[in-house]
Design an enzyme around this catalytic site. Structure first.
Site, short mmCIF file in Angstrom:
data_model
loop_
_atom_site.label_atom_id
_atom_site.label_comp_id
_atom_site.label_asym_id
_atom_site.label_seq_id
_atom_site.Cartn_x
_atom_site.Cartn_y
_atom_site.Cartn_z
N THR A 1 8.26 34.88 52.20
CA THR A 1 8.12 35.18 53.62
C THR A 1 8.98 34.25 54.47
O THR A 1 9.45 33.20 54.01
CB THR A 1 6.66 35.09 54.07
OG1 THR A 1 6.17 33.76 53.82
CG2 THR A 1 5.81 36.08 53.31
N GLY B 1 9.13 41.19 63.23
CA GLY B 1 8.34 39.96 63.27
C GLY B 1 7.37 39.96 64.44
O GLY B 1 7.47 40.76 65.37
N HIS C 1 1.00 50.20 63.75
CA HIS C 1 1.27 48.87 64.31
C HIS C 1 0.44 48.67 65.57
O HIS C 1 0.27 49.61 66.36
CB HIS C 1 2.76 48.73 64.63
CG HIS C 1 3.17 47.33 64.96
ND1 HIS C 1 2.97 46.77 66.21
CD2 HIS C 1 3.76 46.36 64.22
CE1 HIS C 1 3.42 45.53 66.21
NE2 HIS C 1 3.89 45.26 65.01
N GLU D 1 4.42 38.49 46.46
CA GLU D 1 4.96 37.84 47.66
C GLU D 1 4.44 36.41 47.75
O GLU D 1 3.25 36.16 47.58
CB GLU D 1 4.53 38.62 48.91
CG GLU D 1 5.05 38.02 50.21
CD GLU D 1 4.78 38.92 51.39
OE1 GLU D 1 5.30 40.07 51.38
OE2 GLU D 1 4.07 38.50 52.32
#
Length: 294
Positions: free
Chosen positions: A49, A109, A153, A18
């Protein structure tokens, strides 16, 4: 274009990388040096990203398209719902399709300015990642990835609720998930077990970042939401004043984690690079993932 899932389905473990969109010309040179260095290692795919709105978004689209055009690499685009109306999201997805991109990582996001702040959706936008997955699916024949969180999360009520959120993304059409950072292999393996216990056999890829500096270690704490385990702190804390020794021990630690994950049957490892190739190349070479030369 080849899909991420096609590249993951291999007879050997694979790795992916990434990158972040470049901020200036010097950053762009550094990024492309890293891309070219890693291209010869044949990663399964590379991703770029995405920052919501403005130049960051545009740089992501441009960089992702350039990877697709100018390299042999399979390119995956990031997309977040932050600050976008549905109409704008449709437009960005259309741009990706026009560039020949068929792999998208669909993310809700983080709130801008404060990743742990309250989520406020665009008045004409989306609230959840599963809604974005469904939108991407509606607009084309894309291979869609999502995020997974080994520790849950931060805004999930508990680990069970977080697991259900991930399953909703798979039910909406996601093909695979990439796990946010973690410290111990068991942290990822427990996530995999939770998903499997719900009857879901979707592909989960662990996210890995070589611990080359104290700053990177602190960033891992920030991104994972978990403190440094005592076992790891005992190995790294005494070396904080010795950059070379800290880096060597950090590479050893991450390689050990990767070896355990491969032994447990993960199909691939996803490396967060910060636009540098050397540490990722070292770990990949140690793991025997470098393609043989003929």
């Amino acid at each position: 274009m080849t899909t991420v899932v096609q590249r993951i389905r291999s007879d050997r473990p694979v790795f992916s990388v990434e990158f972040m969109p470049p901020r200036d010309q010097a950053d762009e040179r550094r990024l492309w040096n890293a891309i070219r260095e890693l291209e010869g290692f044949d990663p399964a795919f590379v991703s770029v990203t995405y920052g919501a709105g403005g130049s960051s978004r545009d740089r992501t689209i441009r960089t992702t398209g350039r990877v697709a055009r100018e390299t042999t690499l399979v390119s995956m685009a990031h997309l977040t719902a932050v600050g976008h109306s549905v109409a704008e999201l449709r437009n960005v997805i259309g741009w990706y399709a026009a560039l020949g991109i068929r792999n998208i990582l669909a993310l809700r996001g983080d709130p801008p300015g404060d990743p742990n702040g309250p989520w406020v959706a665009h008045p004409e936008g989306l609230n959840y990642a599963d809604e974005l997955v469904a939108l991407v699916r509606e607009l084309g024949d894309f291979c869609v990835g999502v995020a997974a969180f080994p520790y849950g999360h931060p805004q999930s009520a508990d680990i069970d609720a977080d697991t259900e959120n991930l399953l909703r993304k798979f039910r909406a059409g996601a093909d695979f998930a990439i796990a946010q950072l973690f410290f111990e292999p068991e942290d990822f393996l427990r996530l995999r077990d939770r998903v499997a216990a719900k009857g879901c056999d979707a592909v989960l890829l662990p996210g890995v970042m070589p611990l080359t500096t104290p700053k990177i270690l602190a960033k891992t704490v920030e991104l994972s939401g978990a403190p440094v385990p005592a076992r790891i702190a005992a190995r790294l804390d005494p070396l904080v004043g010795d950059a070379a020794a800290f880096r060597a021990e950090g590479i050893d630690l991450v390689t050990e984690v990767c070896e355990r994950l491969i032994a447990e049957g993960v199909p691939g490892l996803h490396f967060y690079t910060f636009n540098r190739a050397k540490a990722t190349r070292e770990v990949v070479a140690r793991l025997g993932m470098v393609p043989s030369r003929t």
